[in-house]
Design a protein around this motif. Structure first.
Motif, PDB file in Angstrom:
ATOM      1  N   TRP A  12       0.845  -1.204  -0.243  1.00 28.83           N
ATOM      2  CA  TRP A  12      -0.024   0.030  -0.056  1.00 28.83           C
ATOM      3  C   TRP A  12       0.718   1.200  -0.079  1.00 28.83           C
ATOM      4  CZ3 TRP A  12      -0.772   4.118   3.412  1.00 28.83           C
ATOM      5  CH2 TRP A  12      -1.936   4.948   3.223  1.00 28.83           C
ATOM      6  N   LEU A  13       2.024   1.202   0.824  1.00 29.37           N
ATOM      7  CA  LEU A  13       2.840   2.467   0.990  1.00 29.37           C
ATOM      8  C   LEU A  13       3.420   2.684  -0.314  1.00 29.37           C
ATOM      9  CD1 LEU A  13       4.397   2.142   4.385  1.00 29.37           C
ATOM     10  CD2 LEU A  13       2.896   3.604   3.628  1.00 29.37           C
ATOM     11  N   GLU A  14       4.049   1.567  -1.323  1.00 33.16           N
ATOM     12  CA  GLU A  14       4.490   1.870  -2.557  1.00 33.16           C
ATOM     13  C   GLU A  14       3.544   2.382  -3.745  1.00 33.16           C
ATOM     14  OE1 GLU A  14       5.390  -1.904  -3.719  1.00 33.16           O
ATOM     15  OE2 GLU A  14       7.460  -1.997  -2.763  1.00 33.16           O
ATOM     16  N   HIS A  15       2.063   2.076  -3.403  1.00 34.11           N
ATOM     17  CA  HIS A  15       1.248   3.123  -4.075  1.00 34.11           C
ATOM     18  C   HIS A  15       1.110   4.534  -3.608  1.00 34.11           C
ATOM     19  CE1 HIS A  15      -1.062  -0.614  -5.656  1.00 34.11           C
ATOM     20  NE2 HIS A  15       0.083  -0.850  -5.897  1.00 34.11           N
ATOM     21  N   TYR A  16       1.287   4.560  -2.337  1.00 35.38           N
ATOM     22  CA  TYR A  16       0.971   5.821  -1.897  1.00 35.38           C
ATOM     23  C   TYR A  16       2.168   6.694  -2.172  1.00 35.38           C
ATOM     24  CZ  TYR A  16      -0.019   9.574   1.650  1.00 35.38           C
ATOM     25  OH  TYR A  16      -0.019  10.724   2.368  1.00 35.38           O
ATOM     26  N   VAL A  17       3.457   6.283  -2.214  1.00 38.70           N
ATOM     27  CA  VAL A  17       4.457   7.128  -2.589  1.00 38.70           C
ATOM     28  C   VAL A  17       4.541   7.398  -4.011  1.00 38.70           C
ATOM     29  CG1 VAL A  17       7.098   7.186  -2.679  1.00 38.70           C
ATOM     30  CG2 VAL A  17       5.900   6.268  -0.568  1.00 38.70           C
ATOM     31  N   TRP A  18       4.185   6.447  -4.838  1.00 40.56           N
ATOM     32  CA  TRP A  18       3.605   6.712  -6.075  1.00 40.56           C
ATOM     33  C   TRP A  18       2.993   7.927  -6.459  1.00 40.56           C
ATOM     34  CZ3 TRP A  18       0.412   6.717 -10.217  1.00 40.56           C
ATOM     35  CH2 TRP A  18       1.027   6.470 -11.594  1.00 40.56           C
ATOM     36  N   LEU A  19       1.733   7.774  -5.994  1.00 41.65           N
ATOM     37  CA  LEU A  19       0.808   8.957  -6.225  1.00 41.65           C
ATOM     38  C   LEU A  19       1.195  10.135  -5.597  1.00 41.65           C
ATOM     39  CD1 LEU A  19      -2.731   7.116  -5.489  1.00 41.65           C
ATOM     40  CD2 LEU A  19      -1.494   8.012  -7.807  1.00 41.65           C
ATOM     41  N   GLY A  20       1.958  10.058  -4.408  1.00 44.29           N
ATOM     42  CA  GLY A  20       2.775  11.409  -3.750  1.00 44.29           C
ATOM     43  C   GLY A  20       3.843  12.083  -4.762  1.00 44.29           C
ATOM     44  N   ASN A  21       4.504  11.249  -5.351  1.00 43.77           N
ATOM     45  CA  ASN A  21       5.505  11.548  -6.233  1.00 43.77           C
ATOM     46  C   ASN A  21       4.585  12.492  -7.585  1.00 43.77           C
ATOM     47  OD1 ASN A  21       7.829  11.048  -5.099  1.00 43.77           O
ATOM     48  ND2 ASN A  21       7.888   8.967  -6.013  1.00 43.77           N
ATOM     49  N   VAL A  22       3.894  11.774  -8.135  1.00 48.03           N
ATOM     50  CA  VAL A  22       2.991  12.547  -9.148  1.00 48.03           C
ATOM     51  C   VAL A  22       2.220  13.594  -8.674  1.00 48.03           C
ATOM     52  CG1 VAL A  22       0.949  12.241 -10.776  1.00 48.03           C
ATOM     53  CG2 VAL A  22       2.558  10.156 -10.373  1.00 48.03           C
ATOM     54  N   GLU A  23       1.874  13.732  -7.405  1.00 49.82           N
ATOM     55  CA  GLU A  23       1.193  15.087  -6.729  1.00 49.82           C
ATOM     56  C   GLU A  23       2.267  16.110  -6.878  1.00 49.82           C
ATOM     57  OE1 GLU A  23      -1.240  16.462  -3.044  1.00 49.82           O
ATOM     58  OE2 GLU A  23      -0.398  14.397  -3.139  1.00 49.82           O
ATOM     59  N   LEU A  24       3.612  15.687  -6.296  1.00 52.40           N
ATOM     60  CA  LEU A  24       4.481  16.576  -5.905  1.00 52.40           C
ATOM     61  C   LEU A  24       5.500  16.837  -6.827  1.00 52.40           C
ATOM     62  CD1 LEU A  24       4.814  15.667  -2.244  1.00 52.40           C
ATOM     63  CD2 LEU A  24       3.500  17.535  -3.081  1.00 52.40           C
ATOM     64  N   SER A  25       5.416  16.233  -8.157  1.00 52.38           N
ATOM     65  CA  SER A  25       6.103  16.335  -9.190  1.00 52.38           C
ATOM     66  C   SER A  25       7.645  15.899  -8.796  1.00 52.38           C
ATOM     67  CB  SER A  25       6.410  17.678  -9.950  1.00 52.38           C
ATOM     68  OG  SER A  25       4.882  17.976 -10.294  1.00 52.38           O
ATOM     69  N   ARG A  26       7.795  14.910  -7.855  1.00 53.04           N
ATOM     70  CA  ARG A  26       9.053  14.383  -7.626  1.00 53.04           C
ATOM     71  C   ARG A  26       9.227  12.893  -8.109  1.00 53.04           C
ATOM     72  NH1 ARG A  26       8.102  16.747  -2.095  1.00 53.04           N
ATOM     73  NH2 ARG A  26       9.043  18.731  -2.079  1.00 53.04           N
ATOM     74  N   LYS A  27      10.511  12.405  -7.718  1.00 54.45           N
ATOM     75  CA  LYS A  27      10.993  11.351  -7.973  1.00 54.45           C
ATOM     76  C   LYS A  27      11.541  10.433  -6.820  1.00 54.45           C
ATOM     77  CE  LYS A  27      11.777  11.848 -12.835  1.00 54.45           C
ATOM     78  NZ  LYS A  27      12.640  11.720 -13.902  1.00 54.45           N
TER      79      LYS A  27
END
Length: 526
Positions: A383-398
């Motif tokens: 679940w955290l992997e999905h959460y970080v992936w979406l967080g990166n998209v939202e914040l334009s980070r990698k």
């Protein structure tokens, strides 16, 4: 009885729809998973069902089965006639005494629902299955022969929603054939052979999702017994009342007859539901009746108040039930809306948006459903992997999420969403206004009888003042309510056995240490 039958049918139908929607969503996620679709294409292109691609696909099917209760197997039928499967009952992708014998029905449109009457023997226990089949959504193959996927559901998941408390029991039928029943010996038989119209009342409703029929069985004997008791009690009450009135009439005789008739009339009106009546001026005729008059009026007033309280309580209960239904409908509506938007994205070939919506749906289901439940570290990290992936998209980070967890610890259990506030704070604040690679590392180890979880980032660090507040359980956390909520949850779940503390070095790192007790059964297994 008719109201209860109607309520039972609606409850069973809603529960069945929720069960089928859950597993249909699992099938849809499987059929639209890009990685799975790519693996299937590579297998079909190579023409070899024993290569590394097949093992990768088997591993993915095993991961999906282990994630969901009641999902006993998955099979993918390739266009060349070959199959790739995973059997949860035997924990095997190589051979299975039952799944390899299952036929995949032809899928023309949507999904095909099928009940399997032939039981599977698992540890001398007869297990019945339901099959849901759908096409793999591969672009460019519409109208042509396509690979199909089938998920196999334990019949117990259906039986639970058909048979419950309050005389709620029934069958799930395909035509006249029984697909699910509390008595496993009935499965596969014609329901007409088992019906007893003298002892039971039968009512049916069609489930629109699957096309199956729900048949509710309502025992008549319980209602007949209740009616007999009520008639008996009513007869006793009438006889006692008649006896008391006769004695009073005999003793009081004519001078008291009018007063007695007035009181009898008042009692009859109260018995019919008129609680506004108040007796007056009876003491002028019979002074000794004053006390009876006072107590009677007090009794009627008390009954009226109790009736009003009961009516208000009934209204409040109805409002509470409506609010509960609204709370149940809201997540369901949101999932349907996300699913509709996802289809729109797929239609417009916006596959990245579709993937984001799929992950968002997974995150919502995981976070909304039973937040106080226990889960495994494996499921929490997925679940955290999905959460970080979406967080990166939202914040334009990698930001890179690295897990340092021994495989033997992956099945340890913790409460859901304990790590999410720490991950969220790291994504929001740790990497602001800095260059280089953003790395978020999560490690797990054992420290005696406790699980030691570390969450570390290579960000800008925390200043000394804020660090002291974070390590002070009594401090006002201000905007950091997520950290405060985690502390409260830890105290609620584990008392003083749980510990959280922070360490940090400006422009270097921030490291969070979380210690929680190992669950007793997990510790003994270890």
């Amino acid at each position: 009885m008719e109201k209860r039958v109607e309520g039972n049918l609606n409850t069973s139908n809603q529960g069945l729809e929720m069960v089928f929607e859950k597993y249909t969503t699992i099938l849809y996620d499987l059929c639209t998973d890009k990685e799975i679709l790519n693996i299937v294409e590579r297998i079909e292109a190579a023409g070899d069902e024993e290569d590394e691609n097949t093992r990768m696909l088997q591993y993915r099917l095993e991961a999906i089965c282990s994630r969901y209760e009641g999902l006993e197997g998955i099979m993918i039928s390739l266009t060349d006639g070959g199959t790739v499967f995973y059997d949860s009952l035997s924990s095997s992708s190589v051979s299975s005494p039952w799944i390899e014998r299952q036929e995949i029905p032809e899928v023309k449109k949507g999904n095909v629902y099928r009940g399997i009457s032939e039981p599977v023997i698992d540890n001398e226990k007869r297990v019945y299955m339901f099959q849901i089949t759908g096409h793999l959504e591969r672009s460019g193959l519409k109208g042509e022969s396509r690979a199909t996927a089938a998920v196999y559901i334990n019949e117990e998941q259906i039986c639970k929603v058909l048979n419950g408390s309050g005389y709620r029991q029934g069958y799930l039928l395909d035509g006249e054939r029984i697909l699910s029943s509390a008595s496993k010996a009935d499965i596969g038989r014609d329901c007409r052979e088992l019906m007893n119209l003298e002892e039971n009342h039968y009512a049916c409703i069609l489930n629109n999702i699957s096309g199956f029929t729900i048949c509710n069985i309502q025992p008549v004997k319980a209602y007949k017994d209740l009616l007999q008791i009520q008639y008996l009690m009513l007869g006793i009450i009438v006889l006692v009342s008649a006896f008391v009135v006769s004695i009073m009439a005999y003793l009081i005789k004519k001078p008291y007859q009018k007063v007695v008739n007035d009181y009898v009339d008042a009692m009859n009106r109260v018995g019919k539901g008129d609680f506004t009546i108040q007796t007056t001026e009876k003491t002028r005729i019979i002074p000794d009746m004053g006390r009876i008059e006072k107590e009677f009026n007090r009794m009627v007033l008390h009954i009226r108040k109790q009736v009003e309280l009961g009516e208000r309580a009934s209204e409040e209960q109805k409002r509470a039930q409506a609010n509960t239904l609204e709370a149940q409908i809201a997540p369901h509506f949101l999932y349907n809306a996300l699913d509709m938007i996802n289809w729109k994205a797929i239609e417009n070939e916006q596959y990245e948006i579709s993937e984001m919506l799929g992950m968002l749906g997974d995150i919502l289901r995981y976070s909304v459903k039973n937040i106080d439940d226990m889960t495994t570290l494996r499921t929490e990290f997925q679940w955290l992997e999905h959460y970080v992936w979406l967080g990166n998209v939202e914040l334009s980070r990698k930001t890179k999420l690295k897990l340092q967890v021994p495989e033997e610890l992956m099945e340890l259990q913790i409460h859901k969403l304990l790590l999410q506030p720490f991950i969220e704070n790291a994504l929001k604040y740790a990497f602001l206004n800095r260059g280089g690679d953003d790395i978020l590392m999560v490690g797990v180890g054992l420290a005696g009888s406790q699980i030691h979880i570390t969450i570390e980032d290579n960000g800008r660090g925390i200043d000394e003042g804020l660090l002291r507040k974070l390590n002070d359980e009594t401090a006002d956390m201000g905007e950091h309510v997520g950290i405060s909520n985690v502390r409260k949850r830890l105290k609620l779940y584990y008392g003083e056995d749980a510990v959280v503390y922070f360490e940090s070095l400006l422009d270097c790192y921030t490291r969070i240490h979380l210690f929680i007790p190992v669950r007793t059964e997990m510790q003994s297994n270890g």
